[in-house]
Design an enzyme around this catalytic site. Structure first.
Site, PDB file in Angstrom:
ATOM      1  N   GLY A 227       1.712  12.512   5.449  1.00 57.63           N
ATOM      2  CA  GLY A 227       3.019  12.599   4.352  1.00 57.63           C
ATOM      3  C   GLY A 227       3.988  13.461   4.589  1.00 57.63           C
ATOM      4  O   GLY A 227       4.747  13.291   3.762  1.00 57.63           O
ATOM      5  N   GLU A 261      -3.542  14.104   9.035  1.00 57.12           N
ATOM      6  CA  GLU A 261      -3.467  12.382   9.236  1.00 57.12           C
ATOM      7  C   GLU A 261      -1.961  11.936   9.260  1.00 57.12           C
ATOM      8  O   GLU A 261      -1.364  11.320   8.518  1.00 57.12           O
ATOM      9  CB  GLU A 261      -4.297  11.879   8.050  1.00 57.12           C
ATOM     10  CG  GLU A 261      -5.547  11.881   8.023  1.00 57.12           C
ATOM     11  CD  GLU A 261      -5.970  11.423   6.704  1.00 57.12           C
ATOM     12  OE1 GLU A 261      -5.417  10.759   5.759  1.00 57.12           O
ATOM     13  OE2 GLU A 261      -7.361  11.778   6.529  1.00 57.12           O
ATOM     14  N   PRO A 262      -0.987  12.525  10.195  1.00 57.74           N
ATOM     15  CA  PRO A 262       0.302  11.997  10.139  1.00 57.74           C
ATOM     16  C   PRO A 262       0.423  10.803  10.780  1.00 57.74           C
ATOM     17  O   PRO A 262      -0.202  10.346  11.752  1.00 57.74           O
ATOM     18  CB  PRO A 262       0.914  13.065  11.054  1.00 57.74           C
ATOM     19  CG  PRO A 262       0.078  13.557  11.924  1.00 57.74           C
ATOM     20  CD  PRO A 262      -1.410  13.485  11.246  1.00 57.74           C
ATOM     21  N   GLY A 263       1.321  10.103  10.265  1.00 55.51           N
ATOM     22  CA  GLY A 263       1.628   8.897  10.546  1.00 55.51           C
ATOM     23  C   GLY A 263       3.452   8.645  10.926  1.00 55.51           C
ATOM     24  O   GLY A 263       3.957   8.878  12.150  1.00 55.51           O
ATOM     25  N   TYR A 304      11.698  -0.637  -0.875  1.00 52.08           N
ATOM     26  CA  TYR A 304      11.601   0.668  -1.320  1.00 52.08           C
ATOM     27  C   TYR A 304      13.217   1.149  -1.393  1.00 52.08           C
ATOM     28  O   TYR A 304      13.415   2.367  -1.811  1.00 52.08           O
ATOM     29  CB  TYR A 304      10.917   1.941  -0.443  1.00 52.08           C
ATOM     30  CG  TYR A 304       9.589   1.623  -0.037  1.00 52.08           C
ATOM     31  CD1 TYR A 304       8.445   1.503  -0.871  1.00 52.08           C
ATOM     32  CD2 TYR A 304       9.499   1.290   1.391  1.00 52.08           C
ATOM     33  CE1 TYR A 304       7.185   1.044  -0.254  1.00 52.08           C
ATOM     34  CE2 TYR A 304       8.311   0.984   1.895  1.00 52.08           C
ATOM     35  CZ  TYR A 304       7.224   0.798   0.996  1.00 52.08           C
ATOM     36  OH  TYR A 304       5.647   0.552   1.524  1.00 52.08           O
ATOM     37  N   CYS A 330      15.666 -16.283   3.229  1.00 55.81           N
ATOM     38  CA  CYS A 330      16.400 -16.936   1.982  1.00 55.81           C
ATOM     39  C   CYS A 330      15.690 -15.809   0.866  1.00 55.81           C
ATOM     40  O   CYS A 330      14.857 -16.380  -0.013  1.00 55.81           O
ATOM     41  CB  CYS A 330      15.838 -18.364   1.790  1.00 55.81           C
ATOM     42  SG  CYS A 330      16.476 -19.160   3.113  1.00 55.81           S
ATOM     43  N   GLU A 331      16.425 -14.916   0.639  1.00 56.37           N
ATOM     44  CA  GLU A 331      16.306 -13.863  -0.398  1.00 56.37           C
ATOM     45  C   GLU A 331      17.335 -13.023  -0.658  1.00 56.37           C
ATOM     46  O   GLU A 331      17.726 -12.415   0.385  1.00 56.37           O
ATOM     47  CB  GLU A 331      14.870 -13.051   0.014  1.00 56.37           C
ATOM     48  CG  GLU A 331      13.575 -13.554   0.097  1.00 56.37           C
ATOM     49  CD  GLU A 331      12.533 -13.657  -1.120  1.00 56.37           C
ATOM     50  OE1 GLU A 331      13.186 -13.206  -2.198  1.00 56.37           O
ATOM     51  OE2 GLU A 331      11.761 -14.277  -1.132  1.00 56.37           O
ATOM     52  N   TYR A 358       6.007   1.896   9.986  1.00 55.67           N
ATOM     53  CA  TYR A 358       6.064   0.902   8.920  1.00 55.67           C
ATOM     54  C   TYR A 358       7.321   0.098   8.991  1.00 55.67           C
ATOM     55  O   TYR A 358       7.557  -0.582   8.123  1.00 55.67           O
ATOM     56  CB  TYR A 358       6.147   1.738   7.570  1.00 55.67           C
ATOM     57  CG  TYR A 358       5.133   2.892   7.333  1.00 55.67           C
ATOM     58  CD1 TYR A 358       3.650   2.635   7.194  1.00 55.67           C
ATOM     59  CD2 TYR A 358       5.458   4.095   7.268  1.00 55.67           C
ATOM     60  CE1 TYR A 358       2.651   3.282   6.919  1.00 55.67           C
ATOM     61  CE2 TYR A 358       4.521   4.935   7.194  1.00 55.67           C
ATOM     62  CZ  TYR A 358       3.328   4.649   6.996  1.00 55.67           C
ATOM     63  OH  TYR A 358       2.024   5.733   6.739  1.00 55.67           O
TER      64      TYR A 358
HETATM   65  N1  LLP Z   1      -3.571   9.310   5.392  1.00 54.71           N
HETATM   66  C1  LLP Z   1      -3.721   8.303   4.359  1.00 54.71           C
HETATM   67  C2  LLP Z   1      -5.076   8.276   3.635  1.00 54.71           C
HETATM   68  C3  LLP Z   1      -2.658   7.485   4.101  1.00 54.71           C
HETATM   69  O1  LLP Z   1      -2.799   6.558   3.045  1.00 54.71           O
HETATM   70  C4  LLP Z   1      -1.197   7.451   4.771  1.00 54.71           C
HETATM   71  C5  LLP Z   1      -0.373   6.523   4.437  1.00 54.71           C
HETATM   72  C6  LLP Z   1      -1.156   8.461   5.933  1.00 54.71           C
HETATM   73  C7  LLP Z   1      -2.266   9.182   6.200  1.00 54.71           C
HETATM   74  C8  LLP Z   1       0.001   8.678   6.409  1.00 54.71           C
HETATM   75  O2  LLP Z   1       0.958   8.957   5.946  1.00 54.71           O
HETATM   76  P1  LLP Z   1       2.518   9.226   6.532  1.00 54.71           P
HETATM   77  O3  LLP Z   1       2.286  10.520   7.341  1.00 54.71           O
HETATM   78  O4  LLP Z   1       2.941   8.114   7.191  1.00 54.71           O
HETATM   79  O5  LLP Z   1       3.356   9.667   5.389  1.00 54.71           O
HETATM   80  N2  LLP Z   1       4.860   1.915   3.728  1.00 54.71           N
HETATM   81  C9  LLP Z   1       5.396   2.855   3.328  1.00 54.71           C
HETATM   82  C10 LLP Z   1       4.399   4.208   3.664  1.00 54.71           C
HETATM   83  C11 LLP Z   1       3.094   4.151   2.979  1.00 54.71           C
HETATM   84  C12 LLP Z   1       2.023   5.035   3.371  1.00 54.71           C
HETATM   85  C13 LLP Z   1       0.778   4.696   3.021  1.00 54.71           C
HETATM   86  N3  LLP Z   1      -0.312   5.743   3.394  1.00 54.71           N
HETATM   87  C14 LLP Z   1       6.768   3.208   3.938  1.00 54.71           C
HETATM   88  O6  LLP Z   1       7.231   2.395   4.405  1.00 54.71           O
HETATM   89  O7  LLP Z   1       7.321   4.318   3.484  1.00 54.71           O
END
Ligand code: LLP
Length: 402
Positions: A227, A261-263, A304, A330-331, A358
């Site tokens: 997050g 859990e960073p993404g 978003y 086409c949107e 994402y």
């Molecule tokens: N852990 C869990 C359980 C999650 O559900 C998520 C993201 C993460 C970790 C990683 O979160 P991050 O560090 O990337 O914020 N598609 C949306 C974001 C959806 C996130 C879903 N869960 C966007 O493009 O902003």
């Protein structure tokens, strides 16, 4: 991108394409390791942000663990050489088949999100003669102050177990024969740029962990989820050192190991979507640059109203005009950038920034558009890490009915 001109990437691989920087990914991952060093964290990269096998391998080689939400993501991690012992399995709807797959692979932990899932997991593990390591994903009911679609820690969200129900559910988990309680987990949302919600969540989770310890259910780790936000436009992202400084004293003496859990923070700013201007459509009613990338390639702006910086690969002389950058889908909502001030001509290359997370992973084939190529740049080297789909790829699993 690093030492490779983007025009060369476009020349070699065509547009649209995703281009990633290996150095930026290494740097972002290492920042977590360094900032949290005193806590010796396990950084489980959230595969959903970008599951390309080469990016997963790069991270696996740095020692990363992985946060997965499906059997498909587990297969990706394993195919990339990731260590299943460093995998945490999140998600509200794990199927029995996915549980079997993850138990056989030997994942580190299941982050369980409901009583029904807990019971199913115990049953499935018993049938295999195994014990499933579990955490409950607890919902601390804090507002992360982010887009409602990506806030996940509020009471009414579909994620996690209600804070007030968690203690009783842990007691049940401790009794179930197929389970071994190992930790506690929370994830409050995404693109968070304020430290306070993380601290509020941590404090509530720690309170519960100590109540569990007193109640005879000691835990070995605390997973704070992902997050952490990044800069897309003018946000001020959290400094990881500050995050670590807030976590360390609170965790001290708890005996809990730390998982993260960073993404987005690892890959978001490490990637861009390279696109070419097809047409300028400028009249008193219209001010559009129609480009060859579209919402099927990068859906965040449409979904978003997310802002992605759009910059020309080569600056052009002349007065910029304010226009919307749109794709061929086409949107009406197929907008990549609204009201951008750009000096453009047909054929120009544009880079849509901060698209590493994402972006490709949320891509689709809408309008029968093959998904773009993906290229990893490392210093002076560029490597194709996913070839552009062909139209045949799109209907490989179909046939005209006889
Ligand atoms: N852990 C869990 C359980 C999650 O559900 C998520 C993201 C993460 C970790 C990683 O979160 P991050 O560090 O990337 O914020 N598609 C949306 C974001 C959806 C996130 C879903 N869960 C966007 O493009 O902003």
């Amino acid at each position: 991108m690093e030492s490779v001109p983007l025009a060369e990437v476009a020349q070699a691989h065509g547009t649209p394409c995703y281009v990633y920087s290996a150095a930026a990914i290494r740097h972002a991952y290492t920042e977590f390791e360094v900032a949290f060093a005193t806590l010796d964290p396990l950084v489980c990269y959230a595969v959903k942000a970008n599951g390309n096998l080469s990016l997963l391998r790069l991270l696996a080689r740095l020692g990363a663990g992985f946060d997965i939400v499906s059997g498909g993501e587990l297969s990706r991690v394993l195919a990339a050489g990731g260590d299943p012992g460093k995998v945490v399995f999140s998600g509200v709807g794990k199927s029995a088949a996915e549980m079997v797959q993850a138990l056989r692979a030997g994942v580190r932990c299941f982050n369980v999100e409901s009583p029904a899932e807990l019971r199913r997991l115990s049953r499935v593990a018993c049938e295999l003669g195994l014990q499933a390591p579990v955490s409950l994903r607890v919902n601390p009911d804090v507002d992360p102050g982010t887009h409602p679609y990506i806030a996940t820690g509020l009471k009414d969200s579909k994620f996690g177990v209600a804070y007030d129900d968690a203690f009783a559910l842990y007691q049940e988990a401790a009794r179930l024969p197929g389970l071994r309680v190992v930790g506690i987990d929370c994830h409050i949302g995404s693109q968070i740029t304020d430290l306070d919600p993380f601290v509020a969540a941590l404090e509530k989770i720690l309170e519960l962990a100590s109540k569990l310890r007193r109640g005879g259910i000691p835990l070995s780790h605390l997973d704070l989820g992902g997050g952490v936000g990044i800069r897309y436009r003018n946000e001020t992202p959290i400094a990881l050192a500050d995050y670590a400084r807030a976590v360390a004293p609170r965790l001290e003496g708890s005996g809990l190991g730390l998982l993260l859990e960073p993404g987005r923070r690892i890959v978001g700013n490490a990637g861009l979507l390279l696109t070419r201007v097809e047409y300028l459509k400028i009249s008193p009613e219209h001010r559009f640059a129609v480009v060859d990338a579209a919402m099927n390639d990068l859906i965040r702006p449409s979904l978003y109203e997310a802002w992605h910086e759009i910059v020309p690969v080569r600056e052009r002389q002349g007065a910029p005009s304010v226009l919307d950058v749109v794709g061929p889908v086409c949107e009406t909502g197929d907008i990549l950038g609204r009201g951008r001030s750009l000096a453009l001509a047909e054929g120009d290359l544009l880079a849509i920034l901060s698209a590493g997370a994402y972006g490709a992973s949320m891509g689709s084939n809408y309008n029968a558009r093959p998904r773009p190529a993906e290229i990893l740049v490392d210093g002076q080297a560029m490597q194709l890490i996913r070839r552009r789909e062909t139209v045949e790829d799109l209907f490989r699993n179909e046939w005209p009915m006889p």
